[in-house]
Each structure stands twice: as C-alpha cells, then as structure tokens.
Design an enzyme around this catalytic site. Structure first.
Site, PDB file in Angstrom:
ATOM      1  N   TYR A   1       0.828  -1.199   0.000  1.00 10.88           N
ATOM      2  CA  TYR A   1       0.000   0.000   0.000  1.00 10.88           C
ATOM      3  C   TYR A   1       0.870   1.259   0.000  1.00 10.88           C
ATOM      4  O   TYR A   1       1.370   1.697   1.035  1.00 10.88           O
ATOM      5  CB  TYR A   1      -0.937   0.014   1.203  1.00 10.88           C
ATOM      6  CG  TYR A   1      -1.857  -1.182   1.309  1.00 10.88           C
ATOM      7  CD1 TYR A   1      -2.200  -1.932   0.182  1.00 10.88           C
ATOM      8  CD2 TYR A   1      -2.385  -1.573   2.529  1.00 10.88           C
ATOM      9  CE1 TYR A   1      -3.043  -3.026   0.261  1.00 10.88           C
ATOM     10  CE2 TYR A   1      -3.232  -2.664   2.632  1.00 10.88           C
ATOM     11  CZ  TYR A   1      -3.554  -3.396   1.497  1.00 10.88           C
ATOM     12  OH  TYR A   1      -4.388  -4.484   1.598  1.00 10.88           O
TER      13      TYR A   1
ATOM     14  N   HIS B   1       0.111 -12.356   1.531  1.00 13.56           N
ATOM     15  CA  HIS B   1      -0.628 -11.409   0.704  1.00 13.56           C
ATOM     16  C   HIS B   1      -0.687 -11.869  -0.759  1.00 13.56           C
ATOM     17  O   HIS B   1       0.332 -11.891  -1.440  1.00 13.56           O
ATOM     18  CB  HIS B   1       0.046 -10.033   0.789  1.00 13.56           C
ATOM     19  CG  HIS B   1      -0.830  -8.900   0.374  1.00 13.56           C
ATOM     20  ND1 HIS B   1      -0.372  -7.604   0.273  1.00 13.56           N
ATOM     21  CD2 HIS B   1      -2.151  -8.847   0.038  1.00 13.56           C
ATOM     22  CE1 HIS B   1      -1.366  -6.819  -0.092  1.00 13.56           C
ATOM     23  NE2 HIS B   1      -2.460  -7.558  -0.243  1.00 13.56           N
TER      24      HIS B   1
END
Length: 336
Positions: free
Chosen positions: A56, A142
């Site tokens: 992010y 992830h």
C-alpha cells in the site's frame, strides 16, 4: 465497539477494522494531516483494528499508520500487516509514479514477489521498521495466487515459527479469491483469512467452501471489499466492480439490490456492511477510508436498523444464494 477473539489464538479484533490502503494514496493523494485525522476518527469511533501492507503506497501506509498510533498503549490496538511482496529500491530513486499499481506515490521502489522463509522475515522486519513497532498482531500471506506451493511449503512454516515464538499473535492469508484460502484452512493451522470481495451482497462465493471450512475448524474470517470496489455504494453505469467497470449483468444485480433496500428504507451500503455478520465465522468487516467523514459514515451505516423483511425479500428475489445466513434484526440502540 464489540470485539471478537480470532479462532485459535488470543488476538482480538473489533467489529469494524480500518483498511489502510487509502493511507497509502490509493488512486489519489492523501495528505499526512488527512491520514492522521482518519486514524484518529477511527479511534474515536471505537475501532481498534488496523490493516496495512507494504504494497500500500510502497510502504507509505505503514509509515503513516505507525505515526498515527504512536503514543497509544500498545496493548490497546491490533495491527495486521502482510508479507509476500518485498520492496526493493529503484536505481537512482526511480522515476515517475506508482499509479500503474494503483498508488499515487513516487516510484522509489519496486515490488518483488517473495514467499521464501527468508523473504517473510525480511518483509516483516522492514514492516516493523516502517511502523515503528516491536511487534505486529496479525501477519497475512498477501495474494499468493501464483505462488501457492511456495507459500505453503516455505512462507507458511516461517509464519508458524514466528507465532510459536510469540513474535506474532495470529497468522493467515489475505486474498481476493476463496479457493486457495480454503486450501490453507485444510492443510495448515492458520488462525484467520482476510477475504476481499468474495462474501458480499453481490458475490457469495465464499459460502461455497471457505466459510463452512472456517466454521468447522473454529477459525475466523475477516471480510474486506464489502462494497465490491464501490459498486454497492452507488450502483450506476460506469461504477467499478473488482477494480474495473462493472459488467452489465453485475450492474443490473446491484440495481436490484438497491431497489429492495430502498423499499425498506435502508441505504444499500448499510445492508452491505451488515450482511457478512450473518455468518458465524465472520469476526470483523474491514473497510477503507481516507477521511474522517468516510469513517464516521461507515460507523453510522453499520448502526442503522435493518429489518428481517429486507433479507426475506432478497431471498425471494433470488439475490442471495440459497442457505445464506443473514444477520438478526438490528435496532439503532444496539451497541456496536
């Protein structure tokens, strides 16, 4: 705000969790001041669970979240971050931006997939440094979609050792699909799955295998993407679904959902937020925000009363998969 202990461990999560991709300038810039105010608004609303990742904003989300939480007692909140993408500096600091990957930040680094044991340790160490913390509560693999075997053979055992040593409290996987996380539930001892976009009013795919598997094993699921990339906030032509323009049949279904909600005087986004809590394996719903206003609206929508008749009509209109559990009727006075 109500808290739940994740199945298989002692880590607690609040009913709502703040997804911090927006703090990493997802799609558009957010100032440091706005990022801080967003976390403070979440805190003031009772949210104590925060989810971030190196991905992010090339680490920006982690840095901003760590800064916003600094000074708060460490045992009063839960932080989740992720492993699987290492951030490698671009030569000369890089040129251009990271918008190709969705983030309005300078391209100072590039992402390198790494689900080796060493990659897990390096990623977590870097995350702790950016967060300014000595530990995180939840670590998730992830998006190991194309790296399933390595993630199972190398990354997962590394996380299992970290959990056994008390370095992290809970381990799991975060993905936008349900089949591979269900395999992780069967073949490993993960505590939690973060499932994005696959258990919503539009898409109940998670009910086929993953959610029953989690419930049977006493494990927990956190639900992200309840608005399906924004389609369930304001369904209209051009609205996005799974990060792309919504296909015609999907848009039509969203408009039918909207019509049912309007007949019962319930905002569609309120029903979308409440829906996942009907399943006993769901511990928390994670929503993103980039301003205090968005945080406050989310909390307000979750507290709206939703009559049983709304779920009944969704079933009658074949807008819910047969057998889908739904939340019990709520009142505006119900504590959240």
């Amino acid at each position: 705000m109500r808290t739940t202990t994740l199945g298989g461990c002692t880590v607690e999560v609040t009913q709502l969790a703040l997804g911090c991709a927006g703090l990493g300038n997802l799609y558009q810039p957010v100032t440091d001041e706005a990022a801080l105010a967003t976390v403070e608004a979440a805190w003031d609303a009772g949210i104590r669970t925060f989810d971030t990742a190196p991905h992010y904003g090339l680490g920006l989300s982690e840095r901003r979240l760590g800064s916003a939480l600094r000074g708060r007692p460490r045992d009063t909140y839960t932080v989740s971050t992720k492993v699987g993408r290492l951030l490698v500096p671009n030569p000369g600091g890089g040129a251009g931006d990271d918008l190709a990957d969705g983030f309005a930040v300078p391209a100072t680094h590039r992402r390198v997939w790494d689900f080796t044991a060493d990659g897990v340790l390096r990623s977590l160490e870097a995350s702790l440094d950016r967060l300014g913390l000595d530990r995180v509560d939840i670590v998730l693999l992830h998006d190991p979609d194309e790296h399933a075997e390595q993630a199972l053979r190398e990354a997962y055992p590394a996380l299992e050792r970290l959990r056994a040593e008390g370095v992290v409290g809970a381990i799991g996987v975060g993905m936008n699909q349900s089949a591979l996380p269900a395999r992780f539930l069967r073949e490993t001892d993960i505590d939690v799955v973060l499932l994005a976009g696959r258990y919503t009013l539009l898409d109940q795919d998670g009910l086929t295998e993953l959610l029953p598997e989690a419930a049977a094993r006493g494990r927990s699921v956190m639900i992200g993407g309840v608005f399906n990339s924004g389609l369930l906030t304001a369904p209209r032509p051009g609205a996005t679904y799974d990060y792309a323009p919504a296909p015609g049949p999907v848009l039509d279904r969203a408009l039918r959902l909207l019509a049912v909600c309007e007949r019962h005087g319930v905002p569609l986004r309120a029903a979308a937020l409440r829906f996942p809590f009907g399943h006993p394996a769901v511990a928390s719903v994670l929503t993103g925000a980039r301003s205090p206003l968005e945080v406050r609206d989310t909390v307000e929508q979750l507290r709206r009363p939703i009559p049983d008749a709304l779920w009944d009509e969704l079933r009658a209109e074949d807008l819910l998969t047969p057998g889908t559990p739904v939340p019990v009727a709520t009142s505006s006075k119900e504590p959240s």
